[in-house]
Enzyme design. Sequence first.
Site, PDB file in Angstrom:
ATOM      1  CG  ASP A  67      -0.279  -0.474   2.493  1.00 16.10           C
ATOM      2  OD1 ASP A  67       0.955  -0.358   2.588  1.00 16.10           O
ATOM      3  OD2 ASP A  67      -0.984  -0.947   3.400  1.00 16.10           O
ATOM      4  CG  ASN A 135      -8.485  -2.047  11.987  1.00 19.66           C
ATOM      5  OD1 ASN A 135      -7.505  -2.675  11.591  1.00 19.66           O
ATOM      6  ND2 ASN A 135      -8.936  -0.964  11.371  1.00 19.66           N
ATOM      7  CG  HIS A 137      -5.542  -2.658   8.833  1.00 18.79           C
ATOM      8  ND1 HIS A 137      -5.599  -1.285   8.962  1.00 18.79           N
ATOM      9  CD2 HIS A 137      -4.250  -2.986   9.142  1.00 18.79           C
ATOM     10  CE1 HIS A 137      -4.406  -0.833   9.315  1.00 18.79           C
ATOM     11  NE2 HIS A 137      -3.582  -1.831   9.438  1.00 18.79           N
ATOM     12  CD  GLU A 142      -8.381   0.538   7.830  1.00 16.89           C
ATOM     13  OE1 GLU A 142      -8.235  -0.439   8.593  1.00 16.89           O
ATOM     14  OE2 GLU A 142      -7.769   1.605   7.987  1.00 16.89           O
TER      15      GLU A 142
HETATM   16  P1  PGA Z   1       2.371  -1.650  12.628  1.00 17.27           P
HETATM   17  O1  PGA Z   1       1.236  -1.652  11.530  1.00 17.27           O
HETATM   18  O2  PGA Z   1       3.368  -2.684  12.192  1.00 17.27           O
HETATM   19  O3  PGA Z   1       2.935  -0.263  12.560  1.00 17.27           O
HETATM   20  O4  PGA Z   1       1.732  -1.980  13.920  1.00 17.27           O
HETATM   21  C1  PGA Z   1       0.740  -2.863  11.070  1.00 17.27           C
HETATM   22  C2  PGA Z   1      -0.395  -2.610  10.118  1.00 17.27           C
HETATM   23  O5  PGA Z   1      -1.123  -1.609  10.294  1.00 17.27           O
HETATM   24  O6  PGA Z   1      -0.583  -3.430   9.200  1.00 17.27           O
END
Ligand code: PGA
Length: 240
Positions: A67, A135, A137, A142
């Site tokens: 992304d 959450n 994702h 999301e």
């Molecule tokens: P993080 O993010 O590694 O910064 O916790 C993970 C994600 O949002 O996929």
Amino acid sequence: MKVIVLDNYQQISIKAAQIVASQIILKEDSILGLATGGTPVGMYSELVKMYKLGIIDFKKIKTFNLDEYVGLSKENQQSYYYYMMDNLFKHVNINIENIDIPNGMADIKEECVRYENEIKQSGGIDLQVLGIGHNGHIGFNEPDIKFESVTHLVKLDEDTIKANSRFFDSVDEVPKQALSMGIKTIMHSKKIVLIASGKEKAKAIYGTVKGNITPNLPASILQLHNDVYIIADKEAASLL
Ligand code: PGA
């Protein structure tokens, strides 16, 4: 789904890097799907170490990233392009032409089509690295995502904006939109390794491994993939 629980962040970083390294050694022209965020930083640093020791070679490796934020240029220090250069690409012998990351400055519709086509034309992703949001994702898919989605424009959840604000000067600076591979794009990967660290990921990891398969927890779809490693430290795995 193979669940590997290790003591701490360093151990999950090493384990994930070993899985990526093994993919590179077995197929020198592998197509890697890469992730950003706080979690994979340790894995990238282990991969750089292995490269410097001559264990792995990125000369023929191609990469796609999950992304990118809409509206951030490659030069912006918060862009995922910048992150990838900083954490991995500038330290190894990857050919810059073999790097593909959604362009958050391009025409959105055309860019999504281009990106999805490039992945297909490359022959598909051999190994996809994933983090996971609080959450549930994966990429920026999301909750309430359509499982059949391909690369698309997403509106970030408040929860994600808040979580990612730690990388910005203020929460207002976090872009509200991103381009993300879809769930279908991710599920097409031949192999997947998801890494998670810390107790704030425990609920999401529980749902991913033991919960119902539901668009409310996008990572739960991984239960239907036939070659997935979930690598979690003790805290992230504490509800399993
Ligand atoms: P993080 O993010 O590694 O910064 O916790 C993970 C994600 O949002 O996929």
